[in-house]
Design an enzyme around this catalytic site. Structure first.
Site, PDB file in Angstrom:
ATOM      1  CB  SER A  15     -25.753 -35.929 -35.483  1.00  0.00           C
ATOM      2  OG  SER A  15     -25.183 -36.009 -34.203  1.00  0.00           O
TER       3      SER A  15
ATOM      4  CG  ASP B 173     -26.497 -39.314 -33.760  1.00  0.00           C
ATOM      5  OD1 ASP B 173     -26.778 -38.933 -34.908  1.00  0.00           O
ATOM      6  OD2 ASP B 173     -25.508 -38.889 -33.127  1.00  0.00           O
TER       7      ASP B 173
END
Length: 344
Positions: free
Chosen positions: A46, A161
Site C-alpha cells: 500500500s 490493497d
C-alpha cells in the site's frame, strides 16, 4: 525469483500500509540514509509500496517535496471521483499518474534496487508479488483500498490493497534474500476509535445527583409525608404510610433520571466518523490482527513504529507531521538499529 547476494548482511526494508500515516516511512528512510544504512532489497504494501518505489528509483527527495506541499485543496484536486461508484468511490489513477509521470524508470526491473509491491487478488484472495512490469501500475494496485479506490486490472486479475493479506511484508524481504530486515509499521500505535472535540471517549459514567438535588428531594419527601392523628386506626396509618413511601420512591427515581438527562445535555456531542474514515478504520482493525499473526512467523530484526496515532488515515494534508514523526522515532532507535543491522 533471484535473491540478492552480498559480502555482508543483506539488508531489506519492509514498508507497511497505513494510507496518510505511511508518509512516516519517508522520515525513517531519511534517517537511515544519514546513518549510512543502504538497503539491498525493498518490499512495500500500500503506502509502503508508494514510498518504497520512490526510494528504489532514487526519488525520495522528490516525493518528500511533493507531499509536504499538500493541503486539503490539493488533495481534493487529485481525487478522480468515480461517479458510477463501480469498484470504488475514487478511480485512483490521477494521484499516481501525477507523481510518476516524470520518473526516469517506467518498469520495476529497471530500478536500481530490487523492489516488490504486494497486492491482493480480489477473487482468490491470493497474495500477489509484483516484481516486473509497469511501476505505476504495480504501486496503484498495491494501494487500491477496497471500497475507496477502484481495483486494478493486471495480468488478467483484479488486484486490491496488499494490506488485506500482508500489511508489513517482512517475509517478502526474506524471500528476496534479506538477512537483516528493518520493518516500519505505522498502524500499531493505535488511536481511540471515537473522539469528541479531540478528546478520547473512554466510558459513559452515570450522572450522580448533586448535594443540592438531594436536599430538594428531602424537602419534597417531607411535604409528601402524611400527618398521623390519634383518631386513625393502625390499618389506615399503614395504608397512608405505604402510599407516601411509594410516591416518594417514584419522585426519587424521577429526580435521578432528570439529573442524568441534564448532565447528558451538557456533554458535547460525539461526531460520527465519515465514510472514508469508517472504511479505513475497519481495514486497520483487520490489518492489525492479520499482521501480528504474520510477524509471529517471520519477525523483523528491527521494528520501527512512528508515533502517528493522531493522524487520520485520510488526512493526507498532514504529511509533514507524519514525516517528522518518522524521523523522530528512527533517531530515537538509532543505536539499536546500528547494532542489529551490523550484527554478524
Amino acid at each position: 525469483m533471484e535473491t540478492v547476494k552480498t559480502d555482508g548482511p543483506c539488508i531489506g526494508l519492509a514498508l507497511g500500509s497505513g494510507a496518510a500515516k505511511g508518509f512516516a516511512h519517508i522520515g525513517v528512510l531519511k534517517v537511515l540514509n544519514e546513518m549510512g544504512i543502504q538497503p539491498h532489497v525493498i518490499a512495500g504494501t500500500s503506502m509502503g509500496a508508494f514510498v518504497g518505489a520512490a526510494y528504489a528509483a532514487g526519488e525520495l527527495d522528490k516525493l518528500e517535496a511533493w507531499v509536504r506541499q499538500l493541503d486539503n485543496w490539493k488533495v481534493f484536486s487529485l481525487l478522480d471521483i468515480n461517479w458510477t461508484l463501480s469498484g470504488g468511490v475514487i478511480g485512483g489513477k490521477k494521484p499516481f499518474r501525477t507523481f510518476f509521470e516524470d520518473f526516469e524508470f517506467n518498469d520495476i526491473e529497471d530500478l536500481a534496487l530490487p523492489f516488490t509491491a504486494v497486492a491482493t487478488d480480489l477473487h482468490s484472495g491470493q497474495e500477489i508479488w509484483l516484481q516486473q512490469g509497469n511501476l505505476q501500475d504495480a504501486v496503484s494496485a498495491s494501494c487500491s483500498i477496497p471500497g475507496l479506490l477502484s481495483p486494478k486490472a493486471l495480468s488478467g486479475r483484479w488486484l486490491v490493497d496488499g494490506a488485506v493479506v500482508n500489511p508489513v511484508p517482512v517475509d517478502v524481504c526474506r524471500a528476496m534474500g534479506a538477512t537483516r530486515v528493518i520493518a516500519i509499521d505505522v498502524m500499531e500505535d493505535g488511536a481511540p476509535l471515537l473522539t469528541r472535540d479531540n478528546e478520547e471517549v473512554t466510558s459513559v459514567v452515570s450522572a450522580q445527583p448533586t448535594d443540592e438535588d438531594m436536599q430538594t428531594l428531602q424537602r419534597e419527601r417531607a411535604e409528601i409525608a402524611l400527618p398521623e392523628t390519634a383518631d386513625d386506626d393502625d390499618a389506615q396509618r399503614a395504608e397512608n404510610g405505604s402510599a407516601a413511601n411509594g410516591l416518594a420512591r417514584l419522585l426519587e427515581q424521577g429526580k435521578e433520571q432528570l439529573t442524568q438527562f441534564r448532565e447528558l445535555r451538557k456533554r458535547p456531542k460525539v461526531t460520527p466518523p465519515g465514510m472514508f474514515d469508517t472504511m479505513h478504520q475497519a481495514m486497520a482493525i483487520l490489518e492489525r490482527r492479520h499482521k501480528r499473526t504474520r510477524m509471529m512467523g517471520s519477525p523483523p530484526d528491527v521494528l520501527i513504529m512512528p508515533k502517528v496515532a493522531d493522524i487520520g488515515g485520510m488526512e493526507f494534508s498532514r504529511a509533514s507531521e507524519a514525516i517528522d514523526a518518522g524521523e523522530v522515532e528512527a533517531r530515537r532507535l538509532r543505536t539499536w538499529i546500528e547494532d542489529m543491522v551490523g550484527a554478524g
